[in-house]
Design an enzyme around this catalytic site. Sequence first.
Site, PDB file in Angstrom:
ATOM      1  N   GLU A 324       0.833  -1.199   0.000  1.00 20.97           N
ATOM      2  CA  GLU A 324       0.000   0.000   0.000  1.00 20.97           C
ATOM      3  C   GLU A 324       0.871   1.255   0.000  1.00 20.97           C
ATOM      4  OE1 GLU A 324      -2.511  -0.709   3.345  1.00 20.97           O
ATOM      5  OE2 GLU A 324      -0.959  -0.274   4.827  1.00 20.97           O
ATOM      6  N   CYS A 325       0.521   2.202  -0.832  1.00 26.44           N
ATOM      7  CA  CYS A 325       1.152   3.514  -0.945  1.00 26.44           C
ATOM      8  C   CYS A 325       2.655   3.382  -1.208  1.00 26.44           C
ATOM      9  CB  CYS A 325       0.853   4.354   0.291  1.00 26.44           C
ATOM     10  SG  CYS A 325       1.075   6.134   0.016  1.00 26.44           S
ATOM     11  N   GLY A 326       3.506   3.603  -0.211  1.00 28.21           N
ATOM     12  CA  GLY A 326       4.936   3.457  -0.425  1.00 28.21           C
ATOM     13  C   GLY A 326       5.307   2.089  -0.941  1.00 28.21           C
ATOM     14  N   LEU A 328       3.411   0.236  -2.867  1.00 29.01           N
ATOM     15  CA  LEU A 328       3.044   0.267  -4.290  1.00 29.01           C
ATOM     16  C   LEU A 328       4.146   0.933  -5.109  1.00 29.01           C
ATOM     17  CD1 LEU A 328       1.167   0.395  -6.829  1.00 29.01           C
ATOM     18  CD2 LEU A 328       0.192   2.460  -5.832  1.00 29.01           C
ATOM     19  N   SER A 417      -1.908  -0.772  -3.941  1.00 28.43           N
ATOM     20  CA  SER A 417      -2.818   0.358  -4.038  1.00 28.43           C
ATOM     21  C   SER A 417      -2.278   1.521  -3.233  1.00 28.43           C
ATOM     22  CB  SER A 417      -4.204  -0.046  -3.516  1.00 28.43           C
ATOM     23  OG  SER A 417      -5.044   1.081  -3.365  1.00 28.43           O
TER      24      SER A 417
END
Length: 439
Positions: A324-326, A328, A417
Site C-alpha cells: 500500500e502507498c509506499g 506500491l 494500491s
Amino acid sequence: MNLPRLVVAAPHSGAGKTTLSLVLAAAFQEGGRTVQPYKVGPDYLDPTHLTHLTGRAARNLDGYFLEGPELLEVFRRGARGADLALVEGVMGLFDGQDPRGRVGSTAQVAKLLRAPVVLCLDASAMAGSIAALVRGFRDHDPEVWLGGVVANRVGSARHAALLEEALLPLGVPFLGYLPSEPDLSLPERHLGLYRADEARLEKAALLRAAQNLNLERLLALAQSALPLPTLPHRLPAPAEPPRVRLGVAQDAAFSFYYPENLELLTGYGAELVPFSPLEDADLPPGLGGLYLGGGYPELFARELSENWRMRAALRRFPGPIYAECGGLMYLSEALLTEEGRFEMVGLVPGASRMLGRLVLGYREVEALANSPLAKRGWRAKGHEFHYSAREVIPPAAWRLVAGGGLEGYATGSVLSSYVHLYFPSQPRLAEHFVQEALA
C-alpha cells in the site's frame, strides 16, 4: 469501564496538540501512572512520538473507519493495563469528513468516549481575544464537554496571566500554558512530523514545560470522565497460534502500519517477521506472504534501487504480496524523483512520479476481483496520503465507492494500491490474507 481520560483538541492544525499531549504524558508518567496514548484520525506520524514516550503503542481512533461500538472496543483493547488514557485529536476540534464535524472529527470521538476536552490554543499573538474564541468552541456543540484550556506558545508569565483573566467571565478553566521555547518544537517535512526515531522532544524539556500546567486539576478532570457503556460490537477477537510466517517491510523507508492491522494478522495466525528492503540482501526464510506498508521510499529511492538483490528476491517470491502507498511505489517499475529515475521491483507495471501536491482523503473501496486480501465485492475503508501519482494500469484492484473511479493493481498473487486500508473496518481482509499465505 471508567478509565480516566482526556482528549486534547485545538481550533486548527499546528496549534500544539502533539506537544501538549507529550507534555501531559511525560508528566503523568513521572507521577507513576501508566499512560495509554491514542490519536484521532488516520495518522501514522504523531503516534510514533506518543508510542516512544509512553512505551505503549498509540492506537488510532477514527469515526469514519469504525462505528461507535467498534471504536469503543478498539479503545478498550488498547487501554488494557493502563490507568489513564490520553487522546490526541486531529486538525481542529470540529474538522472531519463532513462540514459539521459529525464523522471523523475529534468532537465525534470525544462524545463517543464521554471524555472531557482540553482545548490547546496557539496564543502567540493573542490576549483578550482568547475569550471570544473559547466561547465559540464551548457553545458550538453542547454535547462536547469542554473541560478547560491550555495556552501554547506563551511569551511570559504575564502573558499567561492576561489570558487567564480574559477567560474568567466564561467559567472555562484555564489549566496552564506552554512557553514559546525552541525545545518544544517538532520538525516537519512533506507528509508531516518527522518520526520519533528521527527527531523527538527530550523528556527533560517536556517535564520543564509541565511545571506551567495545573496537573492536579488536569488529573481531576480526567478522573471525571463518565463511565463507558458496554455495547455489542462486530470486531473479532481471534487468538490463534502462529500458523504462517508473514514478512513485514519495516525500516526507514517503510514504517506506516496501523497497530490494529498487525494485531488482526497475528490473531488470525500470522507470525510477523520484519525485513528491510533498504538493508537486507534477501527475504527471511520460510515466509508465506509479504506486507509492504507506506512510508518514505522517495527519500531512499537510490538506496532501494541499488539493493538489486532484494528487488530480485521480491520478483522471485511465490506467495501473496500486499503493498500500500509506499509499498506500491516500490513494487512499480520505477520511481521518478527530482534526482532522476530509479528502477524499482517491477512487479507492478508503470512508474510512480513525485508531484508537488498532496493527495489526501478517506476512501471506501470495493474489490473488483479476487486478490490476496479480498474477494470480489468485499468493501473496506482506508485513506490516501501521498505526494506521488501513478497511472492506473489494468487490472485495477478497487472501485472507489464514491465517484466510481478505479485504484490500484491486482493480478495473480499481488495486490497494490495507494489506499492505506484499516483492517478492522473489514476484518475478513486480515483473515483472508493469512489464509492465502498459508496456501
